[in-house]
Design a protein around this motif. Structure first.
Motif, mmCIF file in Angstrom:
data_model
loop_
_atom_site.group_PDB
_atom_site.id
_atom_site.type_symbol
_atom_site.label_atom_id
_atom_site.label_comp_id
_atom_site.label_asym_id
_atom_site.label_seq_id
_atom_site.Cartn_x
_atom_site.Cartn_y
_atom_site.Cartn_z
ATOM 1 N N ALA A 281 18.345 33.107 -15.712
ATOM 2 C CA ALA A 281 18.489 32.145 -16.577
ATOM 3 C C ALA A 281 19.569 31.105 -16.366
ATOM 4 C CB ALA A 281 18.780 32.811 -18.054
ATOM 5 N N PHE B 80 18.931 27.184 -15.782
ATOM 6 C CA PHE B 80 19.747 26.091 -16.571
ATOM 7 C C PHE B 80 20.502 25.263 -15.696
ATOM 8 C CE2 PHE B 80 23.501 25.031 -19.507
ATOM 9 C CZ PHE B 80 22.492 24.877 -20.727
ATOM 10 N N ALA C 101 17.522 21.128 -21.794
ATOM 11 C CA ALA C 101 17.867 22.515 -21.675
ATOM 12 C C ALA C 101 18.715 23.036 -23.058
ATOM 13 C CB ALA C 101 18.518 23.205 -20.817
ATOM 14 N N ARG D 248 20.771 26.290 -24.787
ATOM 15 C CA ARG D 248 20.850 27.875 -25.101
ATOM 16 C C ARG D 248 20.965 28.377 -26.569
ATOM 17 N NH1 ARG D 248 23.631 29.714 -20.547
ATOM 18 N NH2 ARG D 248 24.711 28.149 -19.276
ATOM 19 N N VAL E 152 17.658 31.015 -22.849
ATOM 20 C CA VAL E 152 17.714 29.475 -22.624
ATOM 21 C C VAL E 152 16.149 29.082 -22.679
ATOM 22 C CG1 VAL E 152 19.962 29.807 -21.044
ATOM 23 C CG2 VAL E 152 17.445 29.886 -20.008
#
Length: 268
Positions: free
Chosen positions: A12, A16, A34, A36, A41
């Motif tokens: 992840a 990211f 992107a 979180r 993510v």
């Protein structure tokens, strides 16, 4: 719960980083975004020409994966104008009734992937007649184009995104050369004690000459030097007895399967 949450979290982290640090103006043209949420993510890239970059992962480890988190992920994709995405979910983190709720939201289960891991300091060396080494800045775009062509993805803005990892902290792209021609490549991302192999490909004309085994060993060595104690990778699970060369190369190098992860495909 899976025994090694680091495998998911390291992947992840590198996904990211790849999306959020894509250079401008390529990032804007790709529509790269992107977020979180829910401990994981979600990544979107509607302008990439490939659904691969619309993916969500890492859920159910730092905090519970719930119907509300699932809905937040799907809302993110709708807001980004994405028509297809994949949620990569470890079966152990799914909430009760997930299959029914997923079906009601238009998700279909795809082929699973296998997550592998091991000690980078114990990865086996491999011989090849090709030259293996770090990718110099002058060949960053050539290296990126080679990978994209083997993945069936378009060059251009994706080239700029992948080439941007050359010289970036945390990343170490490697190539395989036949004389002065780059014919294979791969990358490794190091985050603390975890490292993730990614972006591995070899030109069809040079497969079977040990390029990928040597690239695994080279990337494992630099990961160990950087302080990583765990090396992770993933590849598709063979279907119907088919052979997966990537899986064979990783196991031969000393990585062991850790668990399987399902791909849940969502279409608008």
């Amino acid at each position: 719960m899976i025994d090694d949450a680091g495998a998911e979290m390291t992947e992840a982290a590198f996904m990211f980083d790849t999306v959020t640090r894509a250079p401008e103006p390529a990032r804007s043209r790709l529509g790269a975004a992107a977020v979180r949420l829910g401990g994981g993510v979600a990544l979107a890239m509607p302008g990439s020409g490939s659904p691969y970059w619309n993916k969500a992962l890492g859920f159910g480890l730092a905090e519970p994966f719930t119907p509300a988190v699932l809905d937040a992920v799907l809302d993110f994709y709708r807001a980004q104008g994405v028509s297809q995405a994949v949620l990569q979910l470890v079966p152990a983190v799914l909430f009760d009734g997930f299959a029914q709720i997923a079906a009601a939201r238009g998700l279909e289960r795809g082929n699973p992937w296998i997550k592998l891991g091991g000690d980078p300091a114990k990865v086996r060396a491999a011989d090849t007649d090709l030259r293996i080494g770090p990718v110099p800045a002058a060949e960053a775009e050539t290296w990126a184009d080679l990978l994209l062509s083997n993945f069936g993805m378009p060059a251009g803005d994706l080239t700029a995104m992948l080439a941007g990892t050359v010289g970036r902290q945390g990343w170490q792209p490697f190539g395989a050369w036949d004389g002065g021609r780059i014919v294979g490549g791969g990358n490794v991302f190091v985050s603390g004690e975890g490292a993730a192999l990614n972006a591995a490909a070899t030109s069809p004309s040079h497969r079977g000459r040990g390029a990928q085994s040597a690239l695994i060993a080279a990337r494992a060595a630099v990961a160990a030097e950087a302080g990583a104690r765990h090396l992770y990778a993933e590849t598709g699970k063979p279907v119907g007895g088919a052979h997966n060369a990537s899986l064979s190369n990783m196991v031969r190098a000393g990585l062991a399967p850790l668990y399987e992860r399902d791909n849940w495909i969502w279409r608008l």
